[in-house]
Design an enzyme around this catalytic site. Structure first.
Site, PDB file in Angstrom:
ATOM      1  N   GLU A 103      98.571  40.343  94.834  1.00 49.18           N
ATOM      2  CA  GLU A 103      98.920  40.921  93.532  1.00 49.18           C
ATOM      3  C   GLU A 103      98.602  42.423  93.492  1.00 49.18           C
ATOM      4  OE1 GLU A 103     100.691  39.355  91.473  1.00 49.18           O
ATOM      5  OE2 GLU A 103     100.233  37.219  91.637  1.00 49.18           O
ATOM      6  N   HIS A 153      92.699  39.132  87.280  1.00 46.43           N
ATOM      7  CA  HIS A 153      93.751  38.134  87.130  1.00 46.43           C
ATOM      8  C   HIS A 153      93.139  36.785  87.482  1.00 46.43           C
ATOM      9  CE1 HIS A 153      97.096  35.559  87.729  1.00 46.43           C
ATOM     10  NE2 HIS A 153      96.937  35.528  89.051  1.00 46.43           N
ATOM     11  N   HIS A 207      93.373  32.091  86.541  1.00 44.59           N
ATOM     12  CA  HIS A 207      94.241  30.963  86.157  1.00 44.59           C
ATOM     13  C   HIS A 207      93.538  30.042  85.150  1.00 44.59           C
ATOM     14  CE1 HIS A 207      96.258  31.359  90.453  1.00 44.59           C
ATOM     15  NE2 HIS A 207      96.520  32.394  89.670  1.00 44.59           N
ATOM     16  N   GLU A 221      85.494  34.251  66.114  1.00 43.15           N
ATOM     17  CA  GLU A 221      85.173  35.125  67.259  1.00 43.15           C
ATOM     18  C   GLU A 221      86.416  35.675  67.946  1.00 43.15           C
ATOM     19  OE1 GLU A 221      83.186  32.913  66.259  1.00 43.15           O
ATOM     20  OE2 GLU A 221      81.291  34.016  66.370  1.00 43.15           O
ATOM     21  N   HIS A 259     101.602  30.752  84.951  1.00 41.82           N
ATOM     22  CA  HIS A 259     100.847  31.261  86.086  1.00 41.82           C
ATOM     23  C   HIS A 259      99.396  31.589  85.723  1.00 41.82           C
ATOM     24  CE1 HIS A 259     100.640  34.390  89.617  1.00 41.82           C
ATOM     25  NE2 HIS A 259      99.495  33.758  89.433  1.00 41.82           N
TER      26      HIS A 259
HETATM   27  P1  13P Z   1      95.651  36.281  96.381  1.00 42.99           P
HETATM   28  O1  13P Z   1      94.810  35.298  97.158  1.00 42.99           O
HETATM   29  O2  13P Z   1      96.646  36.989  97.248  1.00 42.99           O
HETATM   30  O3  13P Z   1      94.771  37.226  95.575  1.00 42.99           O
HETATM   31  O4  13P Z   1      96.545  35.455  95.352  1.00 42.99           O
HETATM   32  C1  13P Z   1      95.974  34.663  94.345  1.00 42.99           C
HETATM   33  C2  13P Z   1      96.796  34.639  93.105  1.00 42.99           C
HETATM   34  O5  13P Z   1      96.295  34.208  92.077  1.00 42.99           O
HETATM   35  C3  13P Z   1      98.205  35.118  93.123  1.00 42.99           C
HETATM   36  O6  13P Z   1      98.704  35.248  91.839  1.00 42.99           O
HETATM   37 ZN    ZN Z   2      97.673  34.054  90.328  1.00 40.01          ZN
END
Ligand code: 13P
Ligand code: ZN
Length: 263
Positions: free
Chosen positions: A115, A138, A140, A169, A210
């Site tokens: 990313e 970033h 998940h 909050e 994502h």
């Molecule tokens: P990387 O291992 O390349 O950082 O990818 C993880 C990810 O969450 C891609 O969106």
């Molecule tokens: Zn990701």
């Protein structure tokens, strides 16, 4: 190698937050990535670090980042190991003087996250627009990602309002709410460009089906914003699993919060 105190503090913070991402259950396998602009902390010792390999071309140039330095987690690296041994799972990179490529300068040849286009183009945007944020996360987060699978939540500000209304909050600590980026290929320049459009208005952006991306002056603030939004998403999910759709705070109650806390 031991770096100066400021850079060591950044490395410790990346390791700390990587541990939180794993503990939260948001970092399956190599899920998620982190970058931190350390240019202001770079001293002669870091400037003197030799390149560990060839220059790597960037898919898009980053003219506002010429000669800048970043701590970046490695592609394919697991957050639980970033936490335990950061310099074997992340690296320091130096952007070329023309902003068109980068080289890895420390400590092992660990290729940055896939990313990287999003991370670097966001840092470029932050510098161009004179903003003070230096860190990008970033990850998940389960419930927030689940919510992006529901078409009505993808309309502008629908999810912000719903998440704000679950607990005071969230209204207070995520005052700008969340932006939405329609599904785009992970690692793509399109994903980066669409994210930057949202960062003009929001500090946290959800990537459809994502994950989440957030920016902050350090890593603690953006982590806490994603965590707070995630708490709201969990409350929504809990209520639904109890058999009712929560009504949430009223507009008047949220306006009162905004007024009283100057949000
Ligand atoms: P990387 O291992 O390349 O950082 O990818 C993880 C990810 O969450 C891609 O969106
Ligand atoms: Zn990701």
């Amino acid at each position: 190698m031991k770096y100066n105190e400021n850079v060591e503090n950044v490395l410790a913070q990346v390791a700390e937050v990587a541990g939180y991402l794993w503990e939260k259950g948001w970092a399956e396998r190599n899920g998620g990535n982190i970058s931190y602009n350390i240019t202001e902390y770079v001293d002669e010792a870091i400037r003197a670090l030799p390149s560990l390999g060839d220059k790597i071309e960037l898919p898009e140039p980053v003219p506002a980042l010429c000669g800048s330095y970043f701590v970046v987690t490695g592609t394919g690296k697991r957050m639980r190991y970033v936490h335990r041994d950061i310099m074997r799972n992340a690296s320091i990179i130096r952007i070329s003087p023309d902003g068109g490529s980068y080289e890895i300068v420390a400590e092992e040849y660990i290729r940055p996250t896939s990313e990287l286009p999003s991370h670097l183009l966001i840092h470029d945007y932050l510098m161009r627009s004179g903003r003070s944020e230096r860190a990008v996360i970033h990850t998940h987060p389960i419930e927030l990602v689940a919510m992006t699978h529901h078409e009505p939540f993808l309309q502008k500000d629908v999810l912000s309002k719903l998440l704000w209304s679950m607990i005071p909050e969230t209204r207070a600590f995520c005052p700008k709410g969340v932006g939405i980026v329609p599904y785009a290929l992970p690692g793509s320049v399109l994903l980066a460009q669409e994210t930057i459009k949202q960062l003009g208005e929001y500090d946290v952006v959800l990537w459809e089906k994502h994950g989440a991306l957030a920016i902050g002056p350090d890593l603690i603030e953006p982590f806490d914003m994603i965590d707070t939004l995630s708490k709201s998403a969990k409350i929504y999910e809990s209520a639904c699993s109890m058999g009712f759709v929560p009504k949430g705070m009223s507009d008047e109650q949220m306006d009162e919060l905004k007024r009283v806390f100057n949000l």
